[in-house]
Design an enzyme around this catalytic site. Structure first.
Site, PDB file in Angstrom:
ATOM      1  N   ASP A 276      -1.336 -29.999   3.070  1.00 46.03           N
ATOM      2  CA  ASP A 276      -0.997 -28.590   2.815  1.00 46.03           C
ATOM      3  C   ASP A 276      -1.782 -27.641   3.714  1.00 46.03           C
ATOM      4  OD1 ASP A 276      -3.464 -28.894   1.629  1.00 46.03           O
ATOM      5  OD2 ASP A 276      -3.021 -27.504  -0.012  1.00 46.03           O
ATOM      6  N   ASP A 278      -4.526 -25.924   3.561  1.00 44.75           N
ATOM      7  CA  ASP A 278      -5.973 -26.066   3.736  1.00 44.75           C
ATOM      8  C   ASP A 278      -6.430 -27.523   3.743  1.00 44.75           C
ATOM      9  OD1 ASP A 278      -5.328 -26.249   1.017  1.00 44.75           O
ATOM     10  OD2 ASP A 278      -7.327 -25.604   0.400  1.00 44.75           O
ATOM     11  N   ASP A 280      -6.162 -30.078   1.571  1.00 43.60           N
ATOM     12  CA  ASP A 280      -6.678 -30.836   0.431  1.00 43.60           C
ATOM     13  C   ASP A 280      -5.600 -31.585  -0.347  1.00 43.60           C
ATOM     14  OD1 ASP A 280      -5.605 -28.549  -0.648  1.00 43.60           O
ATOM     15  OD2 ASP A 280      -7.393 -27.951  -1.771  1.00 43.60           O
ATOM     16  N   ARG A 281      -4.324 -31.329  -0.029  1.00 47.11           N
ATOM     17  CA  ARG A 281      -3.260 -32.049  -0.747  1.00 47.11           C
ATOM     18  C   ARG A 281      -2.656 -33.133   0.130  1.00 47.11           C
ATOM     19  NH1 ARG A 281       0.239 -28.015  -4.496  1.00 47.11           N
ATOM     20  NH2 ARG A 281      -1.509 -26.745  -5.234  1.00 47.11           N
TER      21      ARG A 281
HETATM   22  C1  VG1 Z   1      -2.169 -25.469  -8.530  1.00 49.71           C
HETATM   23  C2  VG1 Z   1      -2.081 -26.905  -8.986  1.00 49.71           C
HETATM   24  C3  VG1 Z   1      -3.455 -27.444  -9.288  1.00 49.71           C
HETATM   25  C4  VG1 Z   1      -4.358 -27.279  -8.069  1.00 49.71           C
HETATM   26  C5  VG1 Z   1      -4.361 -25.823  -7.630  1.00 49.71           C
HETATM   27  C6  VG1 Z   1      -5.141 -25.612  -6.362  1.00 49.71           C
HETATM   28  O1  VG1 Z   1      -2.708 -24.670  -9.556  1.00 49.71           O
HETATM   29  O2  VG1 Z   1      -1.248 -27.012 -10.114  1.00 49.71           O
HETATM   30  O3  VG1 Z   1      -3.359 -28.785  -9.679  1.00 49.71           O
HETATM   31  O4  VG1 Z   1      -5.670 -27.672  -8.350  1.00 49.71           O
HETATM   32  O5  VG1 Z   1      -3.018 -25.381  -7.398  1.00 49.71           O
HETATM   33  O6  VG1 Z   1      -4.653 -26.405  -5.336  1.00 49.71           O
HETATM   34  P1  VG1 Z   1      -1.804 -23.767 -10.519  1.00 49.71           P
HETATM   35  O7  VG1 Z   1      -2.792 -23.009 -11.372  1.00 49.71           O
HETATM   36  O8  VG1 Z   1      -0.966 -22.929  -9.645  1.00 49.71           O
HETATM   37  O9  VG1 Z   1      -0.963 -24.733 -11.300  1.00 49.71           O
HETATM   38  V1  VG1 Z   1      -4.664 -25.797  -3.773  1.00 49.71           V
HETATM   39  O10 VG1 Z   1      -4.232 -27.103  -2.759  1.00 49.71           O
HETATM   40  O11 VG1 Z   1      -3.668 -24.493  -4.014  1.00 49.71           O
HETATM   41  O12 VG1 Z   1      -6.219 -25.314  -3.494  1.00 49.71           O
HETATM   42 CO    CO Z   2      -4.698 -26.809  -0.910  1.00 53.01          CO
END
Ligand code: VG1
Ligand code: CO
Length: 542
Positions: A276, A278, A280-281
């Site tokens: 993704d 940044d 991390d995904r």
């Molecule tokens: C989403 C995901 C969550 C993840 C977060 C940050 O949050 O569901 O699992 O940790 O994004 O990921 P939310 O509150 O929108 O469901 V990242 O890669 O955006 O830093």
């Molecule tokens: Co991310």
């Protein structure tokens, strides 16, 4: 040289699941970024003379805020700033740099998988000295401070040249511009058997990685092409662009559709992956086989001992509550601890620091381990490649064997994006009101066993985080979870997570949405989704 600038507070700087995320024009309001950064510093103690790491995913407005953050760190008394060349550091690389150089903390500029550009998203997040996102105690303090802040401090100096690696000293503070890739790539070489992966690739195993014009491009080029020997061109869309080429840098079946189609095609490569905004995904797709993030977590945990960094086994596994229970079965078989946390990587930090968990994961395509304190897209890709190299089997063989051994957790997430905020809040409130009366009721043949509003009791610091999602558990182990996103920037996003466990191997080949059809209908009925949101179908299904 240090200026103290009077300012007026904003009331909306509440960090969400992963930092403060807003549209760029909101961040461009007068002193908006400055206020938030000063609120971070005002909420911390004891950093005088210490090191701060700063980096971002390269999206629009990254460079401007990096300069502000450097000058404010200098004015507030940090002794040294380490910043990635060009202002670039992937989230996991930033976490590693903080840990490796024993920095006090770090500021990461990212809105992750959200789109970038002049009218799109931006974000600021603070990570603590363990390399992980600040816990709620700190983010709450930052928010409280941001509402009353009256001034900020900034050094009145020229912009720092971010494009030349090396150190310079300004007013007693060292600013080190570092190679964003080197330390991270070295860490990966320690954890994984690069020789085995290189041999696999030499034998003709085809890997394709889509960096989605985001931050992992330079990392993937160096690791997958240069160090592992994949042919040039294996890493696609490797130039980080401020607007990610106009796409969402979200590695799912909607936004990485091209990769998905390639992997399902006749002459598909053996292994496809994406990351993704940044870094991390991760998205993992084998030839003709998409691996859900929840299954990926379980399979990685079950096979991690095949990689040198995990050869002595795992201490435990942690997953966010909405993530499927597939990993739980692995933990049970291995006889190790299993932890269920709220959504967001910040909740894994204590478990990793205490050595309770080694591998963690979320259904949203996040997996990682105790090597850093963030989820890590390329790490997951490399662990998969290491496992594939050792087992010598295809992705689909490994997945099918896993289901045969443990059963299959059919799993899907339905997102309703850009829903009216009041309507979304009302939907959750109405579910909360029903919790007491739901158990024992039957819907389309499914009987509710229990229902609650998930609250997490951290086993390490004993903090309690409430209202982390409505869970409805049915007899037989199926469940539906409702929660609102904490990362969106316009309206509300309702997430509905649907899961059904299927032990019978002869029923492992079903289409996921069909296998879950009853539960999806029940979620609609109990949640009154279409009536309350005005939506007859989800905007994204993963
Ligand atoms: C989403 C995901 C969550 C993840 C977060 C940050 O949050 O569901 O699992 O940790 O994004 O990921 P939310 O509150 O929108 O469901 V990242 O890669 O955006 O830093
Ligand atoms: Co991310």
């Amino acid at each position: 040289m240090i200026k103290t600038v009077p300012t007026t507070p904003y009331q909306d700087q509440k960090p969400g699941t992963s930092g403060l995320r807003k549209k760029v024009p909101e961040f461009q309001q007068q002193n908006y970024a400055e206020n938030f950064i000063q609120s971070i510093f005002d909420s911390l103690e004891g950093f005088s003379g210490k090191t701060l790491v700063i980096g971002g995913d390269g999206r629009y407005y990254n460079r401007e805020v990096i300069q502000i953050a450097i000058k404010m760190a200098l004015a507030n008394g940090f002794g040294k700033v380490m910043v990635g060349k060009g202002g670039i550091l992937s989230t996991p690389a930033a976490s590693h740099v903080i840990r490796k150089y024993k920095a006090f903390g770090g500021i990461i500029l990212s809105a992750s998988h959200n789109p970038g550009g002049p009218t799109e998203d931006f974000g600021i997040k603070y990570n603590i000295g363990n390399g992980g996102p600040a816990p709620e105690k700190i983010t709450d303090a930052i928010f409280a401070r941001s509402k009353v802040i009256t001034e900020y401090k900034i050094a009145d100096i020229a912009d720092i040249n971010l494009d030349r690696i090396g150190s310079q000293t300004v007013d007693g503070m060292t600013i080190a511009v570092i190679d964003p890739v080197e330390d991270y790539a070295a860490l990966m070489e320690q954890l994984f058997d690069f020789g085995a992966i290189r041999s696999l690739i030499n034998l003709g195993f085809r890997v394709v990685f889509d960096a989605m014009s985001a931050v992992t491009g330079p990392y993937a080029k160096e690791i997958i092409e240069n160090r592992l020997g994949a042919p040039v061109g294996s890493v696609k869309n490797f130039m980080p662009l401020p607007d990610f080429g106009g796409h969402h840098p979200d590695p799912n079946l909607v936004h990485a559709k091209e990769l998905y189609d390639e992997m399902m095609g006749d002459d598909a490569p053996d292994f496809g992956a994406a990351s993704d905004g940044d870094g991390d995904r991760n998205l993992i797709i084998g030839k003709g086989m998409y691996v859900t993030p929840s299954d990926s977590l379980a399979i990685l945990a079950a096979n991690a001992n095949l990689a040198p960094g995990y050869s002595s086994g795992l201490a435990g596994i942690a997953r966010s509550m909405p993530t499927s229970g597939a990993a739980d079965r692995v933990a049970e078989k291995l006889g190790i601890g299993m932890y269920e946390t709220p959504t967001g990587w910040k909740f894994f930090g204590n478990l990793l620091d205490e050595g309770l968990a080694t591998i963690c994961g979320e259904e949203s395509a996040g997996t990682g381990s105790n090597h850093v304190r963030e989820k890590d897209g390329l790490w997951a890709v490399l662990l998969w490649l290491n496992i594939l190299a050792v087992r010598g089997e295809s992705v689909s063989d490994i997945v099918n064997q896993h289901w045969a051994a443990y059963g299959r957790n059919y799993y899907s997430r339905h997102d309703y994006e850009g829903v009216d905020t009041d309507a979304a809040n009302d939907l959750i409130a109405a579910l909360r009101d029903k919790l007491a009366t739901l158990p024992g009721t039957t819907h389309r043949g499914l009987t509710v066993q229990s229902a609650d509003d998930f609250a997490y009791h951290d086993p390490v610091d004993h903090s309690i985080s409430s209202h982390q999602g409505i869970r409805i558990l049915f007899e037989g182990g199926s469940r539906v979870v409702f929660r609102l996103s904490g990362t969106g920037t316009s309206g509300a996003t309702l997430r509905v997570y649907i899961e059904r466990y299927e032990p019978d191997t002869t029923r492992h080949g079903l289409d996921t949405q069909e296998a879950l059809a009853d539960l999806i209908a029940v979620a609609e009925e109990i949640g009154e989704i279409s009536g309350r949101t005005g939506r007859s179908a989800p905007s994204v299904i993963t």
